[in-house]
Motif scaffolding. Structure first.
Motif, PDB file in Angstrom:
ATOM      1  N   GLY A  85       0.813  -1.213   0.000  1.00  0.00           N
ATOM      2  CA  GLY A  85       0.000   0.000   0.000  1.00  0.00           C
ATOM      3  C   GLY A  85       0.844   1.259   0.000  1.00  0.00           C
ATOM      4  O   GLY A  85       0.533   2.227  -0.712  1.00  0.00           O
ATOM      5  N   CYS A  86       1.906   1.262   0.786  1.00  0.00           N
ATOM      6  CA  CYS A  86       2.804   2.421   0.813  1.00  0.00           C
ATOM      7  C   CYS A  86       3.464   2.631  -0.550  1.00  0.00           C
ATOM      8  O   CYS A  86       3.606   3.765  -1.024  1.00  0.00           O
ATOM      9  CB  CYS A  86       3.880   2.230   1.885  1.00  0.00           C
ATOM     10  SG  CYS A  86       3.270   2.361   3.582  1.00  0.00           S
ATOM     11  N   PHE A  87       3.841   1.530  -1.190  1.00  0.00           N
ATOM     12  CA  PHE A  87       4.523   1.623  -2.487  1.00  0.00           C
ATOM     13  C   PHE A  87       3.595   2.179  -3.565  1.00  0.00           C
ATOM     14  O   PHE A  87       3.948   3.132  -4.273  1.00  0.00           O
ATOM     15  CB  PHE A  87       5.040   0.245  -2.903  1.00  0.00           C
ATOM     16  CG  PHE A  87       5.631   0.218  -4.287  1.00  0.00           C
ATOM     17  CD1 PHE A  87       6.907   0.710  -4.516  1.00  0.00           C
ATOM     18  CD2 PHE A  87       4.906  -0.292  -5.357  1.00  0.00           C
ATOM     19  CE1 PHE A  87       7.451   0.697  -5.794  1.00  0.00           C
ATOM     20  CE2 PHE A  87       5.439  -0.308  -6.635  1.00  0.00           C
ATOM     21  CZ  PHE A  87       6.717   0.189  -6.852  1.00  0.00           C
ATOM     22  N   TYR A 100      -5.214  -2.909  -4.154  1.00  0.00           N
ATOM     23  CA  TYR A 100      -4.985  -2.694  -2.720  1.00  0.00           C
ATOM     24  C   TYR A 100      -6.302  -2.453  -1.985  1.00  0.00           C
ATOM     25  O   TYR A 100      -6.558  -3.035  -0.925  1.00  0.00           O
ATOM     26  CB  TYR A 100      -4.041  -1.505  -2.540  1.00  0.00           C
ATOM     27  CG  TYR A 100      -4.011  -0.913  -1.152  1.00  0.00           C
ATOM     28  CD1 TYR A 100      -3.247  -1.489  -0.144  1.00  0.00           C
ATOM     29  CD2 TYR A 100      -4.748   0.237  -0.852  1.00  0.00           C
ATOM     30  CE1 TYR A 100      -3.216  -0.944   1.127  1.00  0.00           C
ATOM     31  CE2 TYR A 100      -4.720   0.790   0.414  1.00  0.00           C
ATOM     32  CZ  TYR A 100      -3.958   0.203   1.400  1.00  0.00           C
ATOM     33  OH  TYR A 100      -3.932   0.744   2.657  1.00  0.00           O
ATOM     34  N   THR A 101      -7.159  -1.618  -2.554  1.00  0.00           N
ATOM     35  CA  THR A 101      -8.441  -1.302  -1.925  1.00  0.00           C
ATOM     36  C   THR A 101      -9.339  -2.530  -1.854  1.00  0.00           C
ATOM     37  O   THR A 101     -10.014  -2.766  -0.839  1.00  0.00           O
ATOM     38  CB  THR A 101      -9.158  -0.181  -2.704  1.00  0.00           C
ATOM     39  OG1 THR A 101      -8.287   0.953  -2.809  1.00  0.00           O
ATOM     40  CG2 THR A 101     -10.436   0.234  -2.004  1.00  0.00           C
ATOM     41  N   GLY A 206      -9.349  -2.308  12.050  1.00  0.00           N
ATOM     42  CA  GLY A 206     -10.539  -2.128  11.225  1.00  0.00           C
ATOM     43  C   GLY A 206     -10.869  -0.664  10.988  1.00  0.00           C
ATOM     44  O   GLY A 206     -11.190  -0.254   9.864  1.00  0.00           O
ATOM     45  N   VAL A 207     -10.774   0.145  12.046  1.00  0.00           N
ATOM     46  CA  VAL A 207     -11.073   1.577  11.926  1.00  0.00           C
ATOM     47  C   VAL A 207     -10.056   2.264  11.012  1.00  0.00           C
ATOM     48  O   VAL A 207     -10.414   3.011  10.092  1.00  0.00           O
ATOM     49  CB  VAL A 207     -11.079   2.248  13.317  1.00  0.00           C
ATOM     50  CG1 VAL A 207     -11.206   3.762  13.181  1.00  0.00           C
ATOM     51  CG2 VAL A 207     -12.221   1.697  14.163  1.00  0.00           C
ATOM     52  N   ILE A 208      -8.770   2.015  11.272  1.00  0.00           N
ATOM     53  CA  ILE A 208      -7.720   2.647  10.466  1.00  0.00           C
ATOM     54  C   ILE A 208      -7.770   2.142   9.027  1.00  0.00           C
ATOM     55  O   ILE A 208      -7.541   2.898   8.076  1.00  0.00           O
ATOM     56  CB  ILE A 208      -6.334   2.384  11.088  1.00  0.00           C
ATOM     57  CG1 ILE A 208      -6.270   2.988  12.494  1.00  0.00           C
ATOM     58  CG2 ILE A 208      -5.225   2.971  10.216  1.00  0.00           C
ATOM     59  CD1 ILE A 208      -4.995   2.666  13.245  1.00  0.00           C
ATOM     60  N   GLU A 209      -8.092   0.873   8.873  1.00  0.00           N
ATOM     61  CA  GLU A 209      -8.182   0.301   7.532  1.00  0.00           C
ATOM     62  C   GLU A 209      -9.290   0.974   6.725  1.00  0.00           C
ATOM     63  O   GLU A 209      -9.128   1.248   5.528  1.00  0.00           O
ATOM     64  CB  GLU A 209      -8.447  -1.200   7.632  1.00  0.00           C
ATOM     65  CG  GLU A 209      -8.456  -1.907   6.294  1.00  0.00           C
ATOM     66  CD  GLU A 209      -8.799  -3.367   6.432  1.00  0.00           C
ATOM     67  OE1 GLU A 209      -8.878  -4.040   5.390  1.00  0.00           O
ATOM     68  OE2 GLU A 209      -9.004  -3.826   7.567  1.00  0.00           O
ATOM     69  N   PHE A 215      -9.040   7.077   1.805  1.00  0.00           N
ATOM     70  CA  PHE A 215      -7.953   7.838   1.184  1.00  0.00           C
ATOM     71  C   PHE A 215      -7.546   7.213  -0.149  1.00  0.00           C
ATOM     72  O   PHE A 215      -7.244   7.930  -1.113  1.00  0.00           O
ATOM     73  CB  PHE A 215      -6.750   7.908   2.128  1.00  0.00           C
ATOM     74  CG  PHE A 215      -6.811   9.040   3.111  1.00  0.00           C
ATOM     75  CD1 PHE A 215      -6.547  10.344   2.708  1.00  0.00           C
ATOM     76  CD2 PHE A 215      -7.136   8.816   4.438  1.00  0.00           C
ATOM     77  CE1 PHE A 215      -6.606  11.398   3.609  1.00  0.00           C
ATOM     78  CE2 PHE A 215      -7.208   9.861   5.349  1.00  0.00           C
ATOM     79  CZ  PHE A 215      -6.945  11.158   4.936  1.00  0.00           C
ATOM     80  N   ALA A 216      -7.515   5.880  -0.196  1.00  0.00           N
ATOM     81  CA  ALA A 216      -7.152   5.201  -1.441  1.00  0.00           C
ATOM     82  C   ALA A 216      -8.181   5.479  -2.534  1.00  0.00           C
ATOM     83  O   ALA A 216      -7.824   5.730  -3.695  1.00  0.00           O
ATOM     84  CB  ALA A 216      -7.026   3.700  -1.199  1.00  0.00           C
ATOM     85  N   LEU A 217      -9.454   5.451  -2.162  1.00  0.00           N
ATOM     86  CA  LEU A 217     -10.511   5.733  -3.140  1.00  0.00           C
ATOM     87  C   LEU A 217     -10.433   7.176  -3.637  1.00  0.00           C
ATOM     88  O   LEU A 217     -10.583   7.441  -4.839  1.00  0.00           O
ATOM     89  CB  LEU A 217     -11.882   5.459  -2.516  1.00  0.00           C
ATOM     90  CG  LEU A 217     -12.256   3.985  -2.324  1.00  0.00           C
ATOM     91  CD1 LEU A 217     -13.542   3.868  -1.515  1.00  0.00           C
ATOM     92  CD2 LEU A 217     -12.420   3.285  -3.670  1.00  0.00           C
TER      93      LEU A 217
END
Length: 235
Positions: A85-87, A100-101, A206-209, A215-217
């Motif tokens: 995800g960072c990459f 990733y999402t 779960g919350v952070i995910e 953010f990814a979307l």
């Protein structure tokens, strides 16, 4: 109609930097799950023979093998996925962000199950299941497995009301019991803390995910709106 175009930052940096930061936090929490799962697998590996001779072998196997292994696998998956995800966030890879999402969504469903089970599974329920099987095996022909567990856990008998089988409870050369703690209290103390740790870690992840997925979307939407060459996603 309300124009939502300006709700998403114009600069991808304001999306990918928080995404990378949250993934770093998830990596740490994933590592916590790996450690807890490893400890659980190592601890309950000593219950293998006991589980086999128990009448409730299926339930105990799920409790002593399936649960710790599941936590370990999810933790490893998270450690790997957060690095990816960072990459993809740093490189702004559209295809990578989509994959990733999707993977995050799948693992979120699994986490809901694991976290919910860990938080709702009371410590007394776990100890009770083990205790019932413990008493049955103690009074059976294969009670040597109980003696092995007593040596491993450094305890004597299941609880204060258990029948005092002379073949059980490790003793020294003078016939004096080596340990004073009962096995139910030892197991209870070891399981309870890990159950709450797994539950708390799963809820936090779960919350952070979920935030990471948002953010990814948003980053995917911003990248799609930005002008780019056809080879952009494959560089």
């Amino acid at each position: 109609m309300v124009d939502t175009t300006n709700l998403i930052p114009n600069t991808p940096r304001y999306l990918k930097v928080p995404l990378i930061a949250f993934n770093t936090i998830l990596w740490v929490l994933g590592l916590v799950l790996v450690i807890i799962g490893s400890i659980g697998v190592s601890f309950f590996s000593n219950f293998k023979d006991f589980t086999k001779v128990s009448k409730a072998s299926a339930a105990l196997s799920n409790l002593t093998t399936g649960a710790p292994a599941g936590v370990l696998v999810i933790g490893i998956f998270f450690v790997i996925l957060t690095v990816i995800g960072c990459f993809v966030a740093g490189k702004e890879k559209l295809v990578g962000l989509v994959i990733y999402t999707m993977l995050m969504l799948i693992i979120l469903v699994a986490l809901i199950g694991v976290g919910g089970k860990a938080l709702t599974l009371h410590n007394d329920d776990v100890v009770k299941q083990i205790g019932n099987a413990w008493e049955d095996v103690s009074n059976g022909p294969k009670n040597s497995t109980i003696l092995k567990l007593e040596n491993f856990l450094k305890c004597c008998y299941w609880n204060s009301t258990s029948s005092r089988n002379p073949l059980l409870c490790p003793k020294d050369s003078k016939g004096i019991p080596k340990y004073t703690d009962t096995c139910d209290s030892v197991i209870s103390s070891k399981i309870s803390s890990n159950l709450y740790l797994v539950g708390a870690a799963a809820v936090s992840i779960g919350v952070i995910e979920f935030i990471c997925m948002l953010f990814a979307l948003f980053l995917i939407i911003r990248i799609c709106r930005a002008p780019r060459t056809k080879s952009y996603d494959y560089q």
